[in-house]
Design an enzyme around this catalytic site. Structure first.
Site, PDB file in Angstrom:
ATOM      1  N   HIS A 276       0.833  -1.211   0.000  1.00 11.29           N
ATOM      2  CA  HIS A 276       0.000   0.000   0.000  1.00 11.29           C
ATOM      3  C   HIS A 276       0.863   1.256   0.000  1.00 11.29           C
ATOM      4  CE1 HIS A 276      -3.229   2.775   1.084  1.00 11.29           C
ATOM      5  NE2 HIS A 276      -2.492   3.188   2.096  1.00 11.29           N
ATOM      6  N   HIS A 281       1.101   5.194  -2.228  1.00 14.71           N
ATOM      7  CA  HIS A 281       1.442   6.536  -1.745  1.00 14.71           C
ATOM      8  C   HIS A 281       2.693   7.150  -2.383  1.00 14.71           C
ATOM      9  CE1 HIS A 281      -1.524   7.306   1.353  1.00 14.71           C
ATOM     10  NE2 HIS A 281      -1.373   6.085   1.828  1.00 14.71           N
ATOM     11  N   GLU A 321      -6.131   9.155   0.092  1.00 16.56           N
ATOM     12  CA  GLU A 321      -6.417   7.720   0.097  1.00 16.56           C
ATOM     13  C   GLU A 321      -7.348   7.291  -1.040  1.00 16.56           C
ATOM     14  OE1 GLU A 321      -5.083   5.327   1.600  1.00 16.56           O
ATOM     15  OE2 GLU A 321      -3.995   6.247   3.254  1.00 16.56           O
ATOM     16  N   SER A 340      -3.558   0.791  -4.708  1.00 13.36           N
ATOM     17  CA  SER A 340      -2.979  -0.422  -4.130  1.00 13.36           C
ATOM     18  C   SER A 340      -4.017  -1.534  -4.005  1.00 13.36           C
ATOM     19  CB  SER A 340      -2.369  -0.116  -2.753  1.00 13.36           C
ATOM     20  OG  SER A 340      -3.348   0.417  -1.869  1.00 13.36           O
TER      21      SER A 340
END
Length: 447
Positions: A276, A281, A321, A340
């Site tokens: 993730h 990110h 997010e 992700s």
């Protein structure tokens, strides 16, 4: 004038009053003091007079007054608040910019990090996961996996600012899990990810070891981000509180896990993991506009009330997010939670979920599920536009002062006096003069 141990001795306070503390559970009293003989001693004598122990004291030259110093003095949580109040009232007679920060009822704002090294004070205080797994976690009954998690999370628990991030020697099972996730997501990025993500991903493969057969090391990735946008990674052992996590963004620091999801379910994880963090990110933190937007949320969180932290966390959720953005005549993905997760990455661009223009005032109060696909997504016009919107939203938050992040010292300056505001204004005017000269010179060269 300095807050050295010899200064402490001269007040009659013992050195035991200046032990190290994590600061988060302390009452922090800040004040500015003009340098003069005996001035610091007089201030510290007030704490001795009212029998208040001090756990830490530090100082730095005031950025707005060359003849003054800014002091941070910590009293342990539980110190008598009536006595602290009396000390504060007396400090106001001789000092400027006197503030109480922390969990004390006297504090006008909650504790927040004032320099990048202050992140050391809370990164060991995680809410969940890390070395401890919930009963519904795929690896809960796998003792070997649990031992491995404990080994990896120990790196974050012992890490301090300024150190190299220790490297993890990932085993074959972990690399295979990464490879399955990497290959599946990589095949979707060209059609679903935003142009900023698509642009930098090949560079991460070239310079940071991204690939299906290798899990990149945080230090290598952090070095890459530092060169691109001044951001850096910091290892963390589990989920931080929303306040602590957002506070880190103010210093252009992203707290990243190093462990990976359980091999039995490579396409599912109930928590953030290295897949993730590095696939979702990291690519966007290399983009200057997105990097600035993320820091804007972090700066707004410093000293914010619990209610405002909840609003900012919601804005973070719907952007960093699970955010979408306009790109030419289409909509693309920039949210890490989507980038992700191949299933929701595909779902997010279908006609099933509702899509609305990004508005932080609406996003701040919109409820969202955490265990299923999002029914609604906010679409940003651009990262720069979203940054301007966040600044407007931040001005509505109830904080008794404004703050400025100093990138040279990686510290926070409170703009609570005419002198400090004038100093910042002079810095900005100097930068504008440089920009004006560059524009004029460029125009002359084009003639």
């Amino acid at each position: 004038m300095s807050a050295s141990s010899s200064s402490a001795d001269s007040t009659g306070l013992s050195l035991s009053h200046f032990l190290e503390s994590d600061g988060v559970d302390a009452t922090l009293i800040t004040f500015s003091l003009v340098n003069s003989v005996g001035a610091l001693k007089n201030c510290l004598d007030l704490f001795a007079k009212y029998d208040i122990d001090l756990s830490r004291i530090d100082s730095k030259p005031s950025p707005s007054d060359r003849s003054a110093y800014d002091f941070n003095v910590e009293a342990p949580l539980g110190a008598d608040e009536d006595r602290i109040k009396q000390v504060v009232e007396e400090l106001k007679k001789t000092c400027t910019s006197v503030h109480v920060i922390g969990r004390s009822s006297l504090a006008r704002v909650p504790w927040y990090p004032q320099k990048i090294a202050d992140l050391d004070k809370f990164t060991h205080k995680t809410l969940a996961y890390g070395s401890e797994l919930a009963a519904d976690h795929p690896g809960f009954t796998d003792e070997a996996y649990r031992r491995r998690r404990l080994e990896i999370t120990a790196i974050a628990a012992n890490y301090k600012h300024g150190q190299e991030i220790p490297r993890v020697s990932y085993n074959e099972s972990e690399i295979q899990t990464w490879g399955q996730v990497y290959t599946r997501l990589r095949s979707l990025y060209n059609t679903h990810a935003c142009k900023q993500h698509r642009h930098v991903f090949p560079l991460l493969e070239r310079y940071c070891g991204y690939g299906p057969d290798n899990i990149p090391q945080l230090q290598d990735v952090s070095n890459f981000l530092k060169e691109c946008t001044g951001w850096s990674l910091r290892p963390v052992s589990g989920l931080l509180t929303p306040r602590d996590f957002l506070n880190g963004l103010a210093f252009r620091v992203f707290h990243s896990t190093q462990y990976i999801r359980h091999h039995s379910r490579p396409f599912y994880t109930p928590e953030p993991d290295v897949c993730h963090e590095l696939l979702g990110h990291v690519p966007l933190f290399s983009d200057p506009e997105f990097a600035d937007f993320s820091q804007e949320i972090g700066i707004a969180s410093l000293g914010a009330s619990d209610e405002d932290i909840e609003k900012l966390a919601s804005c973070y959720w719907f952007t960093v997010e699970f955010g979408l953005c306009n790109e030419d005549d289409s909509v693309k993905v920039f949210g890490a939670g989507l980038l992700s997760s191949f299933g929701e990455l595909e779902y997010s661009l279908t006609d099933v979920p509702v899509k609305v223009p990004f508005d932080p005032f609406k996003a701040a109060t919109t409820k969202y599920p955490i265990t299923e696909y999002q029914p609604l997504y906010f679409v940003a016009k651009s990262f720069n536009a979203a940054k301007r919107q966040m600044r407007e939203f931040a001005r509505t938050l109830q904080r008794p002062f404004d703050v400025y992040y100093n990138p040279l010292t990686q510290s926070i300056q409170v703009l609570d006096s005419p002198q400090k505001i004038a100093m910042l204004s002079a810095q900005i005017q100097s930068q504008l003069a440089l920009l004006t000269h560059a524009l004029v010179s460029y125009g002359d060269r084009q003639k």
